[in-house]
Design a protein around this motif. Structure first.
Motif, PDB file in Angstrom:
ATOM      1  N   ARG A 249       0.851  -1.178   0.000  1.00  0.00           N
ATOM      2  CA  ARG A 249       0.000   0.000   0.000  1.00  0.00           C
ATOM      3  C   ARG A 249       0.893   1.236   0.000  1.00  0.00           C
ATOM      4  NH1 ARG A 249      -2.766  -3.134  -1.667  1.00  0.00           N
ATOM      5  NH2 ARG A 249      -4.612  -4.054  -0.795  1.00  0.00           N
ATOM      6  N   ARG A 250       0.432   2.271  -0.668  1.00  0.00           N
ATOM      7  CA  ARG A 250       1.204   3.501  -0.790  1.00  0.00           C
ATOM      8  C   ARG A 250       0.657   4.536   0.179  1.00  0.00           C
ATOM      9  NH1 ARG A 250       3.921   5.736  -5.906  1.00  0.00           N
ATOM     10  NH2 ARG A 250       4.462   7.811  -5.231  1.00  0.00           N
ATOM     11  N   PHE A 251       1.552   5.140   0.920  1.00  0.00           N
ATOM     12  CA  PHE A 251       1.179   6.197   1.850  1.00  0.00           C
ATOM     13  C   PHE A 251       2.261   7.262   1.800  1.00  0.00           C
ATOM     14  CE2 PHE A 251       1.014   8.071   6.160  1.00  0.00           C
ATOM     15  CZ  PHE A 251      -0.287   8.560   6.116  1.00  0.00           C
ATOM     16  N   ARG A 252       1.876   8.476   1.421  1.00  0.00           N
ATOM     17  CA  ARG A 252       2.800   9.610   1.316  1.00  0.00           C
ATOM     18  C   ARG A 252       4.003   9.310   0.423  1.00  0.00           C
ATOM     19  NH1 ARG A 252       2.836  12.230   7.324  1.00  0.00           N
ATOM     20  NH2 ARG A 252       0.737  13.065   7.195  1.00  0.00           N
TER      21      ARG A 252
ATOM     22  N   TYR B 287       2.626  -1.621   6.768  1.00  0.00           N
ATOM     23  CA  TYR B 287       1.445  -0.769   6.709  1.00  0.00           C
ATOM     24  C   TYR B 287       0.579  -0.953   7.956  1.00  0.00           C
ATOM     25  CZ  TYR B 287      -2.385   1.837   4.591  1.00  0.00           C
ATOM     26  OH  TYR B 287      -3.350   2.760   4.325  1.00  0.00           O
TER      27      TYR B 287
ATOM     28  N   MET C 107      -0.315   1.986  10.598  1.00  0.00           N
ATOM     29  CA  MET C 107      -1.685   2.313  10.977  1.00  0.00           C
ATOM     30  C   MET C 107      -1.898   2.156  12.480  1.00  0.00           C
ATOM     31  SD  MET C 107      -3.259   3.443   8.383  1.00  0.00           S
ATOM     32  CE  MET C 107      -1.792   4.091   7.599  1.00  0.00           C
TER      33      MET C 107
ATOM     34  N   ASP D 241      -4.676  13.193   5.174  1.00  0.00           N
ATOM     35  CA  ASP D 241      -4.334  11.901   4.559  1.00  0.00           C
ATOM     36  C   ASP D 241      -4.156  10.814   5.617  1.00  0.00           C
ATOM     37  OD1 ASP D 241      -1.970  12.994   5.521  1.00  0.00           O
ATOM     38  OD2 ASP D 241      -0.747  12.221   3.867  1.00  0.00           O
ATOM     39  N   GLU D 242      -3.674  11.190   6.801  1.00  0.00           N
ATOM     40  CA  GLU D 242      -3.560  10.225   7.887  1.00  0.00           C
ATOM     41  C   GLU D 242      -4.934   9.766   8.361  1.00  0.00           C
ATOM     42  OE1 GLU D 242       0.533  11.735  10.078  1.00  0.00           O
ATOM     43  OE2 GLU D 242      -1.392  12.543  10.738  1.00  0.00           O
TER      44      GLU D 242
ATOM     45  N   ALA E  65      -6.511   7.425   5.668  1.00  0.00           N
ATOM     46  CA  ALA E  65      -5.887   6.097   5.681  1.00  0.00           C
ATOM     47  C   ALA E  65      -6.303   5.312   6.921  1.00  0.00           C
ATOM     48  CB  ALA E  65      -4.369   6.231   5.621  1.00  0.00           C
TER      49      ALA E  65
ATOM     50  N   TRP F 122      -8.420   1.864   6.942  1.00  0.00           N
ATOM     51  CA  TRP F 122      -7.813   0.691   7.592  1.00  0.00           C
ATOM     52  C   TRP F 122      -8.724   0.164   8.701  1.00  0.00           C
ATOM     53  CZ3 TRP F 122      -5.516   0.032  12.566  1.00  0.00           C
ATOM     54  CH2 TRP F 122      -4.786  -1.137  12.703  1.00  0.00           C
TER      55      TRP F 122
ATOM     56  N   ASP G 186      -8.075  -1.329   3.933  1.00  0.00           N
ATOM     57  CA  ASP G 186      -6.675  -1.650   3.688  1.00  0.00           C
ATOM     58  C   ASP G 186      -6.098  -2.505   4.802  1.00  0.00           C
ATOM     59  OD1 ASP G 186      -5.926   1.533   2.193  1.00  0.00           O
ATOM     60  OD2 ASP G 186      -6.407  -0.361   1.233  1.00  0.00           O
TER      61      ASP G 186
END
Length: 81
Positions: free
Chosen positions: A33-36, A45, A49, A66-67, A70, A74, A79
């Protein structure tokens, strides 16, 4: 000549976009998974989270949008691995 250069530039741009999409699809299909801007493995991930969840529960800082997005995805199983 201009038409050829325009055709060449648009082809190169399309190839770049296509390769980026294929790259993202491959990483995503492998469970990353892509985060930032960084790809995280399922284990990384989940740890990220969990850390965000702790920060949210402590309430010591304001979370970025964005946090929050996500973390909500989750928490709702979007996710979650």
């Amino acid at each position: 000549m201009i038409a050829y250069l325009l055709w060449l530039a648009s082809g190169a741009a399309l190839l770049f976009v296509w390769l980026r999409a294929i790259n993202a699809a491959v990483w995503w299909s492998l469970g990353y998974r892509r985060f930032r801007g960084t790809w995280y493995s399922p284990f990384e991930y989940s740890a990220l989270m969990a850390m965000l969840k702790e920060d949210q529960e402590r309430g010591g800082r304001a979370m970025w949008p964005d946090e929050v997005r996500a973390l909500v995805a989750w928490s709702n199983g979007g996710d979650k691995f």
